[in-house]
Design a protein around this motif. Structure first.
Motif, PDB file in Angstrom:
ATOM      1  N   ASN A 140       0.862  -1.177   0.000  1.00 11.73           N
ATOM      2  CA  ASN A 140       0.000   0.000   0.000  1.00 11.73           C
ATOM      3  C   ASN A 140       0.902   1.232   0.000  1.00 11.73           C
ATOM      4  OD1 ASN A 140      -2.623  -1.208   0.238  1.00 11.73           O
ATOM      5  ND2 ASN A 140      -2.132  -1.736   2.352  1.00 11.73           N
ATOM      6  N   ALA A 141       0.591   2.182  -0.847  1.00  6.81           N
ATOM      7  CA  ALA A 141       1.369   3.422  -0.894  1.00  6.81           C
ATOM      8  C   ALA A 141       0.428   4.601  -0.690  1.00  6.81           C
ATOM      9  CB  ALA A 141       2.102   3.545  -2.225  1.00  6.81           C
ATOM     10  N   GLN A 142       0.680   5.368   0.334  1.00  7.13           N
ATOM     11  CA  GLN A 142      -0.163   6.519   0.678  1.00  7.13           C
ATOM     12  C   GLN A 142       0.687   7.786   0.668  1.00  7.13           C
ATOM     13  OE1 GLN A 142      -1.803   6.228   4.625  1.00  7.13           O
ATOM     14  NE2 GLN A 142      -2.705   8.272   4.594  1.00  7.13           N
ATOM     15  N   ILE A 143       0.248   8.792  -0.082  1.00  8.47           N
ATOM     16  CA  ILE A 143       0.959  10.061  -0.116  1.00  8.47           C
ATOM     17  C   ILE A 143       0.598  10.854   1.138  1.00  8.47           C
ATOM     18  CG2 ILE A 143       1.398  12.184  -1.392  1.00  8.47           C
ATOM     19  CD1 ILE A 143       2.321   9.646  -2.797  1.00  8.47           C
ATOM     20  N   VAL A 144       1.616  11.171   1.943  1.00  8.87           N
ATOM     21  CA  VAL A 144       1.359  11.886   3.210  1.00  8.87           C
ATOM     22  C   VAL A 144       1.886  13.315   3.188  1.00  8.87           C
ATOM     23  CG1 VAL A 144       1.298   9.779   4.589  1.00  8.87           C
ATOM     24  CG2 VAL A 144       3.483  10.946   4.211  1.00  8.87           C
ATOM     25  N   GLY A 145       2.587  13.677   2.131  1.00  6.00           N
ATOM     26  CA  GLY A 145       3.111  15.033   2.033  1.00  6.00           C
ATOM     27  C   GLY A 145       3.945  15.184   0.781  1.00  6.00           C
ATOM     28  N   HIS A 146       4.442  16.384   0.543  1.00  9.68           N
ATOM     29  CA  HIS A 146       5.257  16.604  -0.651  1.00  9.68           C
ATOM     30  C   HIS A 146       6.232  17.759  -0.424  1.00  9.68           C
ATOM     31  CE1 HIS A 146       1.885  19.474  -1.233  1.00  9.68           C
ATOM     32  NE2 HIS A 146       2.843  20.250  -1.740  1.00  9.68           N
ATOM     33  N   SER A 147       7.195  17.826  -1.300  1.00  7.77           N
ATOM     34  CA  SER A 147       8.134  18.944  -1.322  1.00  7.77           C
ATOM     35  C   SER A 147       8.602  19.099  -2.769  1.00  7.77           C
ATOM     36  CB  SER A 147       9.315  18.699  -0.369  1.00  7.77           C
ATOM     37  OG  SER A 147      10.014  17.520  -0.728  1.00  7.77           O
ATOM     38  N   GLU A 148       9.678  19.834  -2.974  1.00  5.46           N
ATOM     39  CA  GLU A 148      10.202  20.004  -4.325  1.00  5.46           C
ATOM     40  C   GLU A 148      11.692  20.325  -4.237  1.00  5.46           C
ATOM     41  OE1 GLU A 148       9.450  24.379  -5.773  1.00  5.46           O
ATOM     42  OE2 GLU A 148       7.586  23.620  -4.868  1.00  5.46           O
ATOM     43  N   ILE A 149      12.416  19.978  -5.279  1.00  2.77           N
ATOM     44  CA  ILE A 149      13.841  20.276  -5.306  1.00  2.77           C
ATOM     45  C   ILE A 149      14.053  21.790  -5.255  1.00  2.77           C
ATOM     46  CG2 ILE A 149      15.889  20.264  -6.791  1.00  2.77           C
ATOM     47  CD1 ILE A 149      15.486  17.633  -5.441  1.00  2.77           C
ATOM     48  N   VAL A 150      14.997  22.214  -4.426  1.00  2.00           N
ATOM     49  CA  VAL A 150      15.301  23.634  -4.292  1.00  2.00           C
ATOM     50  C   VAL A 150      16.793  23.869  -4.532  1.00  2.00           C
ATOM     51  CG1 VAL A 150      13.426  24.110  -2.682  1.00  2.00           C
ATOM     52  CG2 VAL A 150      15.659  23.383  -1.801  1.00  2.00           C
ATOM     53  N   CYS A 151      17.111  25.107  -4.772  1.00  2.00           N
ATOM     54  CA  CYS A 151      18.505  25.523  -4.920  1.00  2.00           C
ATOM     55  C   CYS A 151      18.969  26.106  -3.589  1.00  2.00           C
ATOM     56  CB  CYS A 151      18.626  26.561  -6.035  1.00  2.00           C
ATOM     57  SG  CYS A 151      20.292  27.247  -6.212  1.00  2.00           S
ATOM     58  N   VAL A 152      20.020  25.534  -3.035  1.00  2.00           N
ATOM     59  CA  VAL A 152      20.541  26.002  -1.747  1.00  2.00           C
ATOM     60  C   VAL A 152      21.950  26.556  -1.955  1.00  2.00           C
ATOM     61  CG1 VAL A 152      21.276  25.286   0.568  1.00  2.00           C
ATOM     62  CG2 VAL A 152      19.158  24.388  -0.403  1.00  2.00           C
ATOM     63  N   THR A 153      22.167  27.766  -1.484  1.00  2.00           N
ATOM     64  CA  THR A 153      23.457  28.429  -1.634  1.00  2.00           C
ATOM     65  C   THR A 153      23.704  29.380  -0.472  1.00  2.00           C
ATOM     66  OG1 THR A 153      24.817  29.734  -3.167  1.00  2.00           O
ATOM     67  CG2 THR A 153      22.485  30.317  -2.982  1.00  2.00           C
ATOM     68  N   ARG A 154      24.876  29.933  -0.384  1.00  2.00           N
ATOM     69  CA  ARG A 154      25.171  30.906   0.661  1.00  2.00           C
ATOM     70  C   ARG A 154      24.386  32.196   0.426  1.00  2.00           C
ATOM     71  NH1 ARG A 154      29.536  30.475   3.920  1.00  2.00           N
ATOM     72  NH2 ARG A 154      29.691  32.751   3.968  1.00  2.00           N
ATOM     73  N   ARG A 155      24.075  32.889   1.486  1.00  2.00           N
ATOM     74  CA  ARG A 155      23.289  34.125   1.362  1.00  2.00           C
ATOM     75  C   ARG A 155      24.045  35.222   0.610  1.00  2.00           C
ATOM     76  NH1 ARG A 155      18.550  34.306   3.714  1.00  2.00           N
ATOM     77  NH2 ARG A 155      18.050  32.874   5.430  1.00  2.00           N
TER      78      ARG A 155
END
Length: 311
Positions: A159-174
């Motif tokens: 059984n596969a249940q979707i419980v949340g999501h996100s997305e690829i982000v770009c992470v860098t120094r400020r």
């Protein structure tokens, strides 16, 4: 050998404690003749004379004293058993085993486990981090009850249940030029040193496809199977990381900037369980708590959401 009923033993225990037929009858909401009949049945059953009467009162004999000790032990164990069943029914006792990809294990799930156990001191949780394929294998083999991955799973036994999501982000120094952008695209990443998730990670395939759409070859200097490692590399100026936002979701950001990446690369959190192993109440309560944790975080984090992406 026919065993005495638990009710008979409970009445015997009360009789031993009160040494009064009247009081025993009142406590069990039965008549005095019923108590006397039960006592006679119990004596006949064991072949023992448990009580003798003197001046209108019952007095236990040596056999009754010994039987009372064993009866008390048995009924105490039964009370503990009933308490355990009640605790399991209310998800307050038991053991829950979970396998997850490292990013989720160290963030969303670790957070939920900590909160989950605050009100469940008698619950034990095993939280294991491993790659996606091993998570699926562990659930299939019933080595763990729940598994959490980002990839879609078509295995018919799960059984596969979707419980949340996100997305690829770009992470860098400020202080990096990309930190001032609202959205980063492959075009913006030209001539930037890039930190990618390794090619075996399902989200990495979609990131690479996004670069192909722009006709740009990514300038990958580091590949890793850990989003946390990629974040640390970006934090110390080793490159720009394209990773799961969960690794920064529980932090205040500090000297890191998280910027949206487009084309969007969605990441669904799939909760896996075996169709041949009904989920425990403990597991159901944990999933509900996980959804609540995600819903709380999405209020302040634009890259994390509860439910499926389409919702």
């Amino acid at each position: 050998m026919v065993l005495p009923s638990l009710r008979q033993l409970a009445i015997f225990r009360t009789l031993m404690e009160t040494q009064s037929v009247t009081e025993t009858a009142n406590r069990h909401n039965i008549t005095q003749p019923a108590v006397s009949k039960m006592l006679a049945q119990l004596e006949e059953h064991f072949g023992l004379q448990l009580f003798h009467r003197s001046r209108g009162r019952l007095h236990p004999g040596p056999d009754a004293d010994r039987l009372y000790v064993e009866t008390q032990r048995l009924l105490t164990q039964l009370d503990a058993f009933n308490d355990s069943v009640t605790a399991m029914r209310s998800a307050r006792q038991g053991r829950l085993s979970i396998a997850a990809i490292p990013t989720l294990a160290a963030t969303a799930l670790a957070l939920t486990v900590a909160r989950f156990l605050e009100t469940r001191p008698n619950v034990r949780v095993d939280l294991l981090a491993m790659n996606s394929d091993t998570v699926v294998e562990q659930v299939l083999k019933h080595q763990v009850e729940l598994g959490f991955v980002h990839q879609s799973v078509s295995e018919p036994s799960l059984n596969a249940q979707i419980v949340g999501h996100s997305e690829i982000v770009c992470v860098t120094r400020r202080d990096h030029r990309l930190a001032a952008l609202e959205v980063v695209t492959p075009k913006d990443l030209r001539r930037e040193r890039q930190v990618f998730l390794d090619a075996q990670a399902p989200p990495s395939h979609f990131v690479r496809e996004a670069f192909q759409q722009f006709g740009i070859a990514p300038e990958i200097i580091i590949e890793t199977n850990m989003s946390h490692a990629a974040k640390v590399i970006a934090q110390f100026g080793g490159g720009v990381a394209l990773i799961d936002p969960w690794v920064t979701a529980l932090e205040d950001g500090g000297d890191l900037a998280t910027v949206a990446f487009r084309p969007r690369v969605p990441l669904r959190i799939s909760c896996l369980s075996s169709i041949y192993r009904p989920r425990s109440r403990l597991a159901d309560h944990f999933i509900a708590d996980l959804k609540s944790s995600i819903a709380t975080l999405e209020v302040t984090n634009a890259f994390i959401g509860s439910g499926d992406i389409s919702q």
